[in-house]
Scaffold this motif. Structure first.
Motif, PDB file in Angstrom:
ATOM      1  N   ASP A  38      -6.898   4.254  -8.994  1.00  0.00           N
ATOM      2  CA  ASP A  38      -5.638   4.361  -8.272  1.00  0.00           C
ATOM      3  C   ASP A  38      -4.515   3.915  -9.195  1.00  0.00           C
ATOM      4  O   ASP A  38      -4.692   2.982  -9.997  1.00  0.00           O
ATOM      5  CB  ASP A  38      -5.644   3.477  -7.021  1.00  0.00           C
ATOM      6  CG  ASP A  38      -6.629   3.957  -5.975  1.00  0.00           C
ATOM      7  OD1 ASP A  38      -6.869   5.175  -5.902  1.00  0.00           O
ATOM      8  OD2 ASP A  38      -7.160   3.109  -5.234  1.00  0.00           O
ATOM      9  N   ASP A  40      -1.472   1.914  -9.501  1.00  0.00           N
ATOM     10  CA  ASP A  40      -0.824   0.829  -8.777  1.00  0.00           C
ATOM     11  C   ASP A  40       0.295   0.247  -9.629  1.00  0.00           C
ATOM     12  O   ASP A  40       0.061  -0.552 -10.538  1.00  0.00           O
ATOM     13  CB  ASP A  40      -1.838  -0.256  -8.411  1.00  0.00           C
ATOM     14  CG  ASP A  40      -1.232  -1.359  -7.563  1.00  0.00           C
ATOM     15  OD1 ASP A  40      -0.008  -1.297  -7.298  1.00  0.00           O
ATOM     16  OD2 ASP A  40      -1.960  -2.282  -7.169  1.00  0.00           O
ATOM     17  N   THR A  42       3.078  -1.051  -7.959  1.00  0.00           N
ATOM     18  CA  THR A  42       3.871  -1.679  -6.913  1.00  0.00           C
ATOM     19  C   THR A  42       4.659  -2.857  -7.483  1.00  0.00           C
ATOM     20  O   THR A  42       4.097  -3.753  -8.117  1.00  0.00           O
ATOM     21  CB  THR A  42       2.977  -2.172  -5.761  1.00  0.00           C
ATOM     22  OG1 THR A  42       1.943  -3.018  -6.286  1.00  0.00           O
ATOM     23  CG2 THR A  42       2.319  -1.010  -5.046  1.00  0.00           C
ATOM     24  N   ASP A  60       1.377   4.667  -6.535  1.00  0.00           N
ATOM     25  CA  ASP A  60       2.026   3.746  -5.608  1.00  0.00           C
ATOM     26  C   ASP A  60       3.089   2.971  -6.382  1.00  0.00           C
ATOM     27  O   ASP A  60       2.775   2.111  -7.202  1.00  0.00           O
ATOM     28  CB  ASP A  60       1.010   2.792  -4.988  1.00  0.00           C
ATOM     29  CG  ASP A  60       1.586   1.976  -3.832  1.00  0.00           C
ATOM     30  OD1 ASP A  60       2.830   1.950  -3.696  1.00  0.00           O
ATOM     31  OD2 ASP A  60       0.798   1.371  -3.079  1.00  0.00           O
ATOM     32  N   SER A  62       5.651   1.483  -4.633  1.00  0.00           N
ATOM     33  CA  SER A  62       6.334   0.729  -3.579  1.00  0.00           C
ATOM     34  C   SER A  62       6.995  -0.518  -4.177  1.00  0.00           C
ATOM     35  O   SER A  62       6.371  -1.262  -4.930  1.00  0.00           O
ATOM     36  CB  SER A  62       5.338   0.297  -2.505  1.00  0.00           C
ATOM     37  OG  SER A  62       4.662   1.400  -1.947  1.00  0.00           O
ATOM     38  N   LYS A  80       4.325   6.992  -3.317  1.00  0.00           N
ATOM     39  CA  LYS A  80       4.945   6.008  -2.433  1.00  0.00           C
ATOM     40  C   LYS A  80       6.061   5.300  -3.193  1.00  0.00           C
ATOM     41  O   LYS A  80       5.816   4.617  -4.183  1.00  0.00           O
ATOM     42  CB  LYS A  80       3.912   4.982  -1.968  1.00  0.00           C
ATOM     43  CG  LYS A  80       2.800   5.572  -1.107  1.00  0.00           C
ATOM     44  CD  LYS A  80       1.789   4.496  -0.721  1.00  0.00           C
ATOM     45  CE  LYS A  80       0.649   5.077   0.092  1.00  0.00           C
ATOM     46  NZ  LYS A  80      -0.364   4.043   0.432  1.00  0.00           N
TER      47      LYS A  80
END
Length: 225
Positions: A38, A40, A42, A60, A62, A80
């Motif tokens: 994934d 990541d 964030t 992601d 975020s 995201k």
């Protein structure tokens, strides 16, 4: 002002790779290096980087800091970006689909000419002050408020509050496009797609249940003054 939070737990190896350059990142991402990992990022600080043509699909981001970042022609499908700082970012001609800008700060961002691939874009609660959101791909987008339960295409996206009730849509052969601006912040300098009525798109609660009918969606009695 963007402040990093200990709540964000980005992958440092991935962050270092992306900062090393788009060519290296795309090679890793597209030619087997990524594997089943994934993405990541964030809360990561990516401010001011040149990420032109970056393949960020399924990432992601975020809460990330992307202030002033160049994301021209980037692939942002299924990305995201909720609560991210995109102040002054360049997202011209980027590709969107199932892209989440919910709660993001897009003040002064340029999204003009973005490519809407299919499915939807979420701008719920985003700050769109001075942002350019114009795109020919959303010409004909109907910014009326839909409240009928029969419009249930987006029910599976339960992470988006009220998405099924507040969105604009347009129909092209073989696809249905949906964009939600529910409770977004905008000003007189925000450039929406030409057919979007900001006052309706940002959504006010309908006055009465008769507004549930799609045939009444243009009735001024259905919307507050």
């Amino acid at each position: 002002m963007w402040v990093s939070s200990n709540a964000w737990a980005y992958n440092q190896t991935q962050l270092d790779l992306l900062k090393s350059g788009v060519e290296q990142w795309n090679n890793w991402n597209l030619h087997g290096g990524r594997g089943s990992q994934d993405i990541d990022l964030t809360g990561a600080d990516l401010s001011g980087l040149n990420l032109t043509d970056a393949f960020l699909r399924f990432s992601d981001l975020s809460g990330a800091n992307l202030a002033g970042t160049n994301l021209h022609d980037a692939d942002l499908i299924s990305v995201k970006l909720n609560n991210a700082n995109l102040t002054g970012a360049d997202l011209t001609e980027a590709s969107f689909s199932d892209t989440d800008f919910g709660g993001a700060n897009l003040t002064g961002a340029n999204l003009s000419g973005y490519h809407y691939v299919n499915d939807f874009i979420n701008f719920q609660g985003a700050n769109l002050t001075d942002a350019n959101l114009d795109s020919r791909d959303l010409n004909g987008c109907d910014s009326s408020i839909y409240t009928s339960d029969r419009y249930d295409r987006y029910d599976r996206y339960d992470r988006y509050d009220s998405f099924n009730k507040y969105r604009c849509e347009t129909h092209y052969p073989g696809q249905k496009i949906g964009v939600s601006f529910y409770q977004a912040i905008y000003n007189e300098n925000t450039q929406f797609p030409s057919s979007v009525n900001p006052e309706l798109a940002v959504a006010k609660e309908p006055k009465n249940p008769t507004c549930d009918s799609p045939y009444n969606r243009y009735d001024p009695e259905c919307y507050p003054n």
